[in-house]
Scaffold this active site. Structure first.
Site, PDB file in Angstrom:
ATOM      1  N   CYS A  11     -12.180  -0.482 -11.885  1.00  0.00           N
ATOM      2  CA  CYS A  11     -11.118   0.309 -11.295  1.00  0.00           C
ATOM      3  C   CYS A  11     -10.638  -0.466 -10.064  1.00  0.00           C
ATOM      4  CB  CYS A  11     -11.652   1.679 -10.909  1.00  0.00           C
ATOM      5  SG  CYS A  11     -10.373   2.912 -10.758  1.00  0.00           S
ATOM      6  N   CYS A  87      -8.648   2.980 -14.776  1.00  0.00           N
ATOM      7  CA  CYS A  87      -7.455   3.379 -14.038  1.00  0.00           C
ATOM      8  C   CYS A  87      -6.299   2.468 -14.416  1.00  0.00           C
ATOM      9  CB  CYS A  87      -7.693   3.368 -12.542  1.00  0.00           C
ATOM     10  SG  CYS A  87      -8.188   1.791 -11.856  1.00  0.00           S
ATOM     11  N   CYS A  95      -7.262  -9.818 -14.617  1.00  0.00           N
ATOM     12  CA  CYS A  95      -8.719  -9.702 -14.598  1.00  0.00           C
ATOM     13  C   CYS A  95      -9.353 -11.083 -14.720  1.00  0.00           C
ATOM     14  CB  CYS A  95      -9.202  -8.837 -15.765  1.00  0.00           C
ATOM     15  SG  CYS A  95      -8.733  -7.117 -15.616  1.00  0.00           S
TER      16      CYS A  95
END
Length: 163
Positions: A11, A87, A95
């Site tokens: 998140c 989220c 990422c």
């Protein structure tokens, strides 16, 4: 598939949703699963409302802390089998590359930390997030991972995210 799985919940702030998911999976998934959580921009604080719900479920809170996802991108970090974003912000961000190419899915959950209103309304936002995560994790735990191929597992974990 392995007999033990590491799961990372991501998140943005790692203060509520990913922390609750880590606690729920560690409570329900032992000894087959070990859950971790992290944030792209960790707040450094675990929300007391999240800790209260975890404690009410009789799950341990002692090791829960807000931390960066960079901890899990290091060579000495545990190899992840699954990475779930919980989220919308984390799903949209760049990422890190996860070693071993874990299976990934986006399980969007409204951010209770952004809830406004009375204490009861804020408490309800945290409870709703907790219950949604608990339901998704229960569905995930019901998957017969040892008898499914990787493509089938990927399909199922994506389906859980929209349930």
């Amino acid at each position: 598939m392995p007999t033990h799985y590491n799961v990372l919940f991501l998140c943005t702030g790692n203060s509520a949703r990913s922390i609750m998911a880590e606690a729920i999976l560690n409570g329900k998934g032992k000894p087959i699963f070990t859950a971790y959580s992290a944030g792209s921009h960790p707040s450094g604080v675990v929300r007391p409302e999240a800790l209260k719900l975890i404690e009410m479920a009789h799950l341990p809170t002692g090791s829960l802390r807000s931390k960066s996802w960079e901890e899990f991108a290091k060579p000495a970090a545990p190899k992840m089998d699954f990475v779930f974003t919980v989220c919308d912000n984390a799903a949209q961000e760049m990422c890190p590359v996860w070693p071993g190419q874990p299976m990934t899915a986006h399980w969007g959950v409204p951010d209770p930390a952004l809830a406004k209103g009375t204490p009861e309304q804020i408490e309800r936002a945290f409870r709703d997030a907790y219950l949604l995560l608990e339901r998704r994790i229960s569905l995930f735990l019901s998957l017969p991972l040892s008898s499914l191929d990787k493509l089938s597992i990927q399909k199922e974990i994506n389906r859980i995210g929209v349930s």
